[in-house]
Enzyme design. Structure first.
Site, short mmCIF file in Angstrom:
data_model
loop_
_atom_site.label_atom_id
_atom_site.label_comp_id
_atom_site.label_asym_id
_atom_site.label_seq_id
_atom_site.Cartn_x
_atom_site.Cartn_y
_atom_site.Cartn_z
N TYR A 1 -8.58 5.41 10.31
CA TYR A 1 -9.07 4.86 9.04
C TYR A 1 -9.97 3.66 9.29
CZ TYR A 1 -5.20 7.46 6.85
OH TYR A 1 -4.33 8.43 6.44
N ASP B 1 -4.11 -2.35 -3.67
CA ASP B 1 -5.55 -2.11 -3.48
C ASP B 1 -6.33 -2.62 -4.69
OD1 ASP B 1 -5.29 -0.21 -5.49
OD2 ASP B 1 -5.43 1.52 -4.15
N ARG C 1 -2.46 0.54 3.05
CA ARG C 1 -2.29 -0.50 2.01
C ARG C 1 -1.14 -1.44 2.36
NH1 ARG C 1 -0.84 2.13 -3.01
NH2 ARG C 1 -0.43 4.02 -1.81
#
Length: 290
Positions: free
Chosen positions: A104, A118, A211
């Protein structure tokens, strides 16, 4: 007469396309844009393929034609990137892909915490971040590399009594945090630091939440943080640049070519060649991960 010939030709072509569609089998990757859910993207892909094959909705129900298709690893609505899709017998390989490594690119924001961890959530806390240096951040990243314990976000695809935690939260129901669980971070590096923003490159195993990582990093720095942008750049052997088909390539022929290429990549990973059945479904396979 010409109309009849044209009609017959169209019927033959549709039957040929349908036969090719239902013969497709294996794994390939599509690009999931920011906005829709992973399930929405999968349904859109399925509808396009069935429409190209000339299979109407009413006919599908009447003939009970089922296109076996599913995805392995949910991406948040706000995230983009590689979404691995299984079609035909490939749906039985998705559990193997889910357990594999993923990469990622995440942009985090220091100084603000949100309820979803987020940018889509409500700001729940703000703390100073001016004192944080690039060296501080790089030092903290070492603590989150290797085998670590991680508490999943409340807003997630994890379920309680058959319902997603995120759905329960949106209904205003009280939801307790899931206990910390073991996850693996293979590599974690800082790519850019322009306070309050910082960019991370992460390679991790299954069940990992970026996250939660960014939030935990903020806390470790005596501040707080949330994810501003998240892109999955790789899942298993499939990369964003080389293998993820964009919507204009969602055709039967393009997917057939992609399957041939993608399945050849799996030949070097014996565990992915076994058709596991324990977590597969006929229509969709939704596995939480991000």
């Amino acid at each position: 007469m010409a109309e009849k010939v044209h009609g017959k030709l169209g019927h033959v072509l549709a039957n040929t396309a349908a036969a090719k569609l239902f013969s497709l089998s294996g794994l390939f990757a599509v690009y999931k844009p920011k906005g829709p859910t992973s399930a929405n993207v999968l349904n859109q892909l399925k509808e396009k393929l069935l429409a190209e094959a000339g299979i109407q909705k009413c006919a599908r129900k009447r003939k009970k034609q089922i296109l076996k298709i599913g995805h392995g690893g949910t991406l948040d609505s706000a995230a983009a990137g590689v979404l691995v899709v299984g079609i035909g017998k490939g749906t039985k390989m998705l559990s193997n892909i889910l357990a594999g490594s993923k990469k990622y690119m995440a942009i985090g924001e220091l100084g603000k915490a949100t309820d979803t961890l987020d940018a889509t959530g409500k700001v729940t806390e703000e703390k100073p971040y001016d004192q944080i240096t690039k060296e501080d951040l790089e030092h903290v990243l070492q603590k989150f590399t290797g085998d670590i314990m991680q508490v999943p976000p409340l807003y997630s695809a994890l379920k309680r009594d058959g319902q997603r935690l995120s759905s329960l939260m949106k209904k205003g129901e009280a939801v307790e945090a899931k206990p910390a669980r073991p996850v693996t971070v293979y590599s974690l590096s800082l790519q850019n630091f322009q306070p309050p923003l910082f960019t991370l490159d992460v390679e991790c195993g299954g069940g990992f939440y970026v996250r939660s990582l960014v939030s935990d990093i903020g806390k470790e720095l005596s501040s707080c943080a949330n994810v501003q942008e998240l892109t999955r750049t790789k899942q298993g052997p499939f990369t964003l640049e080389e293998h993820a088909l964009h919507e204009d390539k969602w055709t039967i022929d393009e997917i057939a070519q992609s399957l041939e290429h993608c399945m050849s990549l799996l030949a070097v990973e014996p565990s992915l060649k076994k058709l596991k059945t324990e977590h597969s479904e006929e229509s969709t396979v939704n596995c939480e991960d991000k």
